[in-house]
Write an enzyme that holds these catalytic residues in place. Structure first.
Site, mmCIF file in Angstrom:
data_model
loop_
_atom_site.group_PDB
_atom_site.id
_atom_site.type_symbol
_atom_site.label_atom_id
_atom_site.label_comp_id
_atom_site.label_asym_id
_atom_site.label_seq_id
_atom_site.Cartn_x
_atom_site.Cartn_y
_atom_site.Cartn_z
ATOM 1 C CE1 TYR A 1 -2.978 -3.094 0.368
ATOM 2 C CE2 TYR A 1 -3.309 -2.561 2.685
ATOM 3 C CZ TYR A 1 -3.557 -3.366 1.588
ATOM 4 O OH TYR A 1 -4.407 -4.442 1.722
ATOM 5 N N GLY A 33 -23.603 -2.973 -3.579
ATOM 6 C CA GLY A 33 -24.052 -2.980 -4.961
ATOM 7 C C GLY A 33 -25.552 -2.821 -5.105
ATOM 8 C CG PHE A 53 -14.660 -4.745 -1.726
ATOM 9 C CD1 PHE A 53 -14.722 -3.373 -1.517
ATOM 10 C CD2 PHE A 53 -15.212 -5.255 -2.886
ATOM 11 C CE1 PHE A 53 -15.336 -2.540 -2.450
ATOM 12 C CE2 PHE A 53 -15.825 -4.427 -3.818
ATOM 13 C CZ PHE A 53 -15.878 -3.071 -3.598
ATOM 14 N N PRO A 54 -15.358 -5.150 2.742
ATOM 15 C CG PRO A 54 -15.043 -4.326 4.916
ATOM 16 C CD PRO A 54 -14.328 -4.520 3.593
ATOM 17 C CG LEU A 55 -17.830 -0.755 4.202
ATOM 18 C CD1 LEU A 55 -17.222 0.636 4.216
ATOM 19 C CD2 LEU A 55 -19.000 -0.817 5.163
#
Length: 289
Positions: free
Chosen positions: A69, A219, A214-216
């Site tokens: 990162y 869609g 990517f828990p949030l």
């Protein structure tokens, strides 16, 4: 551990990583604190520092990063903001994913490179030992046993306390467990994407932390009038907060690590820990995907 408060990660409950690292289950993923494309310095460095310090104030004791990162920027930011670390704060990092350019993520699992990764992370994070070190990606060009074996050796030397994996199958997890105790798995998983249910179930049986990245993501599940949107309205919450609450209710081994570069968004995410879902609501949300 930190004292409870109304808007605090404390409400998420605890999980003990590897049998000796108790953390509050709702953590923080630091990836978004770098520049666009997870490359370079943050647009607002002062806000990035505030986010990290505010996370700890809100009771977050589990912070996830990686040498890729930035690259390297993220780990340095964490040390600048939080060192000397509170006794209950666990910094987890990852290695073996190289960044030749902003668009490229190329695994490199050669044992000598993994050693270089660990030594670099120790220096940047200002640590004598990394509590949780995760293989960022399996390198298909290097025998898996050699990659895991390198981490096992670094653990034996005391440079790593515990070993974790990222984006692996059940078969790879079982293979790794033959070489070194595996205490965590970090795979893509959220309300809308659940292809790793079998990995989660294996982690539950083995008492391994499952860290969904990517828990949030919600869609189309969050469209107006959907079950998710209606449940969010009932709880006076956002669909993203409900998605986090669902993860916390889905399994006691799940440690969500929502990320953001803004303090206000961080506070909203942490507030999800206080949302209590009924069994029926959990079942209805689980049936969406």
């Amino acid at each position: 551990m930190s004292s409870p408060s109304d808007r605090s990660a404390v409400a998420s409950g605890t999980f003990t990583i590897g049998g000796d690292l108790p953390v509050y289950r709702l953590g923080y993923g630091a990836m978004q604190l770098t520049g666009p494309g997870v490359w370079g310095e943050p647009a607002d460095r002062d806000e990035a520092i505030r986010v990290l310090r505010r996370a700890v104030e809100l009771g977050v004791t589990f912070i996830d990063t990686a040498d890729a990162y930035g690259p390297y920027v993220n780990e340095k930011l964490i040390a600048e903001a939080l060192h000397p670390y509170a006794d209950d704060v666990v910094i987890a990092t990852k290695g073996a994913n190289t960044r030749p350019s902003p668009e490229e993520w190329i695994p490199n699992g050669r044992p000598e490179y993994l050693r270089q990764c660990v030594e670099g992370s120790l220096q940047r994070l200002n640590l004598d030992r990394i509590d949780l070190y995760q293989l960022h990606r399996v390198d298909p060009t290097v025998p898996f046993a050699e990659q895991v074996g390198a981490l096992a050796q670094l653990r034996q030397e005391g440079k790593i306390r515990h070993v974790g994996l990222s984006e692996v199958t059940v078969e790879e997890l079982v293979e790794a467990q033959r070489h070194v105790p595996i205490v965590s798995v970090q795979n893509l998983y959220n309300l809308a994407e659940r292809k790793y249910e079998d990995v989660l179930e294996h982690c539950e049986r083995e008492g391994i932390a499952f860290i969904p990245w990517f828990p949030l993501a919600t869609g189309q599940l969050a469209r107006p009038g959907s079950i998710l949107a209606e449940a969010a309205d009932r709880h006076e919450a956002t669909p993203a907060q409900l998605a986090l609450a669902w993860l916390l209710h889905r399994s006691p081994v799940i440690l969500p690590i929502p990320g953001t570069s803004k303090v206000a968004h961080l506070e909203d995410s942490v507030a999800a820990a206080t949302i209590s879902l009924t069994d029926d609501e959990v079942a209805q949300l689980s049936a969406l995907s």
